[in-house]
Design a protein around this motif. Structure first.
Motif, PDB file in Angstrom:
ATOM      1  N   PHE A  18       0.838  -1.209   0.000  1.00 42.17           N
ATOM      2  CA  PHE A  18       0.000   0.000   0.000  1.00 42.17           C
ATOM      3  C   PHE A  18       0.871   1.258   0.000  1.00 42.17           C
ATOM      4  N   VAL A  19       1.910   1.224   0.849  1.00 39.39           N
ATOM      5  CA  VAL A  19       2.806   2.381   0.907  1.00 39.39           C
ATOM      6  C   VAL A  19       3.504   2.582  -0.430  1.00 39.39           C
ATOM      7  N   VAL A  20       3.974   1.505  -1.036  1.00 37.73           N
ATOM      8  CA  VAL A  20       4.661   1.600  -2.324  1.00 37.73           C
ATOM      9  C   VAL A  20       3.728   2.156  -3.387  1.00 37.73           C
ATOM     10  N   VAL A  21       2.518   1.599  -3.447  1.00 36.29           N
ATOM     11  CA  VAL A  21       1.534   2.070  -4.431  1.00 36.29           C
ATOM     12  C   VAL A  21       1.185   3.530  -4.181  1.00 36.29           C
ATOM     13  N   ASP A  22       1.042   3.913  -2.912  1.00 34.06           N
ATOM     14  CA  ASP A  22       0.695   5.284  -2.554  1.00 34.06           C
ATOM     15  C   ASP A  22       1.788   6.245  -3.008  1.00 34.06           C
ATOM     16  N   ARG A  23       3.059   5.879  -2.746  1.00 32.04           N
ATOM     17  CA  ARG A  23       4.174   6.755  -3.119  1.00 32.04           C
ATOM     18  C   ARG A  23       4.345   6.849  -4.633  1.00 32.04           C
ATOM     19  N   VAL A  24       4.123   5.744  -5.332  1.00 30.40           N
ATOM     20  CA  VAL A  24       4.193   5.762  -6.797  1.00 30.40           C
ATOM     21  C   VAL A  24       3.098   6.670  -7.351  1.00 30.40           C
ATOM     22  N   ALA A  25       1.908   6.581  -6.763  1.00 30.97           N
ATOM     23  CA  ALA A  25       0.797   7.425  -7.201  1.00 30.97           C
ATOM     24  C   ALA A  25       1.116   8.902  -6.975  1.00 30.97           C
ATOM     25  N   VAL A  26       1.746   9.226  -5.842  1.00 29.12           N
ATOM     26  CA  VAL A  26       2.143  10.607  -5.560  1.00 29.12           C
ATOM     27  C   VAL A  26       3.127  11.100  -6.613  1.00 29.12           C
ATOM     28  N   TYR A  27       4.100  10.266  -6.936  1.00 30.70           N
ATOM     29  CA  TYR A  27       5.111  10.640  -7.923  1.00 30.70           C
ATOM     30  C   TYR A  27       4.468  11.005  -9.259  1.00 30.70           C
ATOM     31  N   PHE A  28       3.577  10.162  -9.728  1.00 31.51           N
ATOM     32  CA  PHE A  28       2.925  10.420 -11.010  1.00 31.51           C
ATOM     33  C   PHE A  28       1.999  11.630 -10.937  1.00 31.51           C
ATOM     34  N   ALA A  34       2.771  19.167 -12.336  1.00 34.91           N
ATOM     35  CA  ALA A  34       3.841  20.048 -12.804  1.00 34.91           C
ATOM     36  C   ALA A  34       3.677  20.366 -14.284  1.00 34.91           C
ATOM     37  N   GLY A  35       3.305  19.378 -15.063  1.00 33.63           N
ATOM     38  CA  GLY A  35       3.087  19.592 -16.489  1.00 33.63           C
ATOM     39  C   GLY A  35       1.925  20.532 -16.758  1.00 33.63           C
ATOM     40  N   LEU A  43       5.435  28.357 -18.689  1.00 34.94           N
ATOM     41  CA  LEU A  43       6.768  28.352 -18.100  1.00 34.94           C
ATOM     42  C   LEU A  43       7.770  27.696 -19.035  1.00 34.94           C
ATOM     43  N   ALA A  44       9.018  28.155 -18.963  1.00 30.31           N
ATOM     44  CA  ALA A  44      10.070  27.579 -19.798  1.00 30.31           C
ATOM     45  C   ALA A  44      10.426  26.163 -19.356  1.00 30.31           C
ATOM     46  N   SER A  45      10.281  25.883 -18.077  1.00 33.91           N
ATOM     47  CA  SER A  45      10.566  24.544 -17.558  1.00 33.91           C
ATOM     48  C   SER A  45       9.515  24.161 -16.525  1.00 33.91           C
ATOM     49  N   ALA A  46       9.413  22.880 -16.259  1.00 31.19           N
ATOM     50  CA  ALA A  46       8.404  22.397 -15.319  1.00 31.19           C
ATOM     51  C   ALA A  46       8.755  22.816 -13.897  1.00 31.19           C
ATOM     52  N   PRO A  47       7.768  23.240 -13.110  1.00 29.96           N
ATOM     53  CA  PRO A  47       8.018  23.596 -11.719  1.00 29.96           C
ATOM     54  C   PRO A  47       8.150  22.343 -10.863  1.00 29.96           C
ATOM     55  N   ASP A  48       8.511  22.536  -9.620  1.00 31.88           N
ATOM     56  CA  ASP A  48       8.559  21.433  -8.677  1.00 31.88           C
ATOM     57  C   ASP A  48       7.260  21.427  -7.877  1.00 31.88           C
ATOM     58  N   VAL A  49       6.564  20.312  -7.899  1.00 37.48           N
ATOM     59  CA  VAL A  49       5.314  20.166  -7.156  1.00 37.48           C
ATOM     60  C   VAL A  49       5.494  19.055  -6.125  1.00 37.48           C
ATOM     61  N   SER A  50       5.200  19.373  -4.877  1.00 35.83           N
ATOM     62  CA  SER A  50       5.326  18.397  -3.798  1.00 35.83           C
ATOM     63  C   SER A  50       3.994  18.270  -3.061  1.00 35.83           C
ATOM     64  N   ILE A  51       3.395  17.076  -3.164  1.00 37.46           N
ATOM     65  CA  ILE A  51       2.132  16.814  -2.481  1.00 37.46           C
ATOM     66  C   ILE A  51       2.448  16.215  -1.113  1.00 37.46           C
TER      67      ILE A  51
END
Length: 246
Positions: A18-28, A34-35, A43-51
């Motif tokens: 569950f933790v692995v799936v949750d973290r992978v989902a956050v990454y995507f 960001a896109g 923007l010229a480049s993608a920003p950093d987004v942290s959930i």
């Protein structure tokens, strides 16, 4: 006991999955967000987004994220000067915003934060665009121009004003206060330079005092405060119903 150990092992394995799936989902999700921000803000480049917060999947299921941090390294903000060269953009660096209670809409294609606070910086060479950096007549045979902006200490900006008269040039350092008035950053001289030629204050202030309107920041955040710092002017931003994407 054997059955209990097996049950506990299964529970641990499922928890890890569950933790692995949750973290992978956050990454995507962060990458997708960001896109969208890059596209919507051009923007010229993608920003950093942290959930932030855990678990992410239960937040998504509820249709709301507790806390999202956004960092844009470089942003070209639209401006509207009443002084200076009338430049159409000004570069803002390291724009960071902390967004609270981000709600999804339109089938998760857009997201809006109930509130946001953050910070950014404007390099002195960028703020200089708002000043009269070209020689300007302030009296017959006398020209003045702002040639440099820098940190004046104690939260002040040092405005270097060059006066040209009778073939002579002298640069005067002028300590100035920087403030925010709505969408506008204003620079106002605390004390005017004492010149060899006596001029009306209004003529000198037409050079020393200037302002820069910044009326289009990402997501609709607004200027809150401003402070002169060592290498730049540091600004604080805030907003409500701030658009994150869509």
């Amino acid at each position: 006991m054997r059955g209990l150990r097996i049950l506990l092992t299964v529970v641990v394995i499922l928890g890890v999955l569950f933790v692995v799936v949750d973290r992978v989902a956050v990454y995507f999700a962060q990458d997708e967000a960001a896109g969208k921000v890059q596209t919507s803000e051009n923007l010229a480049s993608a920003p950093d987004v942290s959930i932030k917060g855990f678990p992410f999947l239960t937040q998504v299921a509820s249709g709301e994220l507790d806390d999202v941090a956004l960092t844009i390294k470089t942003y070209e903000a639209t401006t509207a000067n009443t002084t200076g060269s009338g430049t159409s953009t000004i570069r803002i660096d390291n724009l960071k915003a902390d967004m609270k209670d981000v709600k999804f809409s339109n089938g998760y294609s857009s997201a809006t934060a109930a509130s946001a606070t953050g910070s950014a910086s404007i390099a002195y060479d960028q703020l200089l665009k708002a000043a009269k950096s070209q020689p300007t007549d302030i009296f017959t045979g006398v020209k003045a121009q702002v040639v440099n902006l820098s940190d004046g200490g104690d939260g002040k900006i040092k405005v270097d004003v060059k006066i040209s008269a009778a073939g002579q040039e002298t640069t005067y350092p002028v300590l100035s206060t920087v403030t925010v008035d709505g969408d506008t950053v204003k620079v106002h001289a605390d004390n005017l330079p004492k010149l060899v030629i006596d001029l009306a204050d209004s003529r000198i202030r037409s050079i020393t005092d200037f302002q820069q309107t910044i009326d289009q920041l990402p997501g609709g955040v607004k200027l809150a405060s401003v402070q002169a710092a060592k290498n730049s002017v540091e600004i604080k931003v805030k907003g409500s119903n701030v658009r994150l994407a869509g």
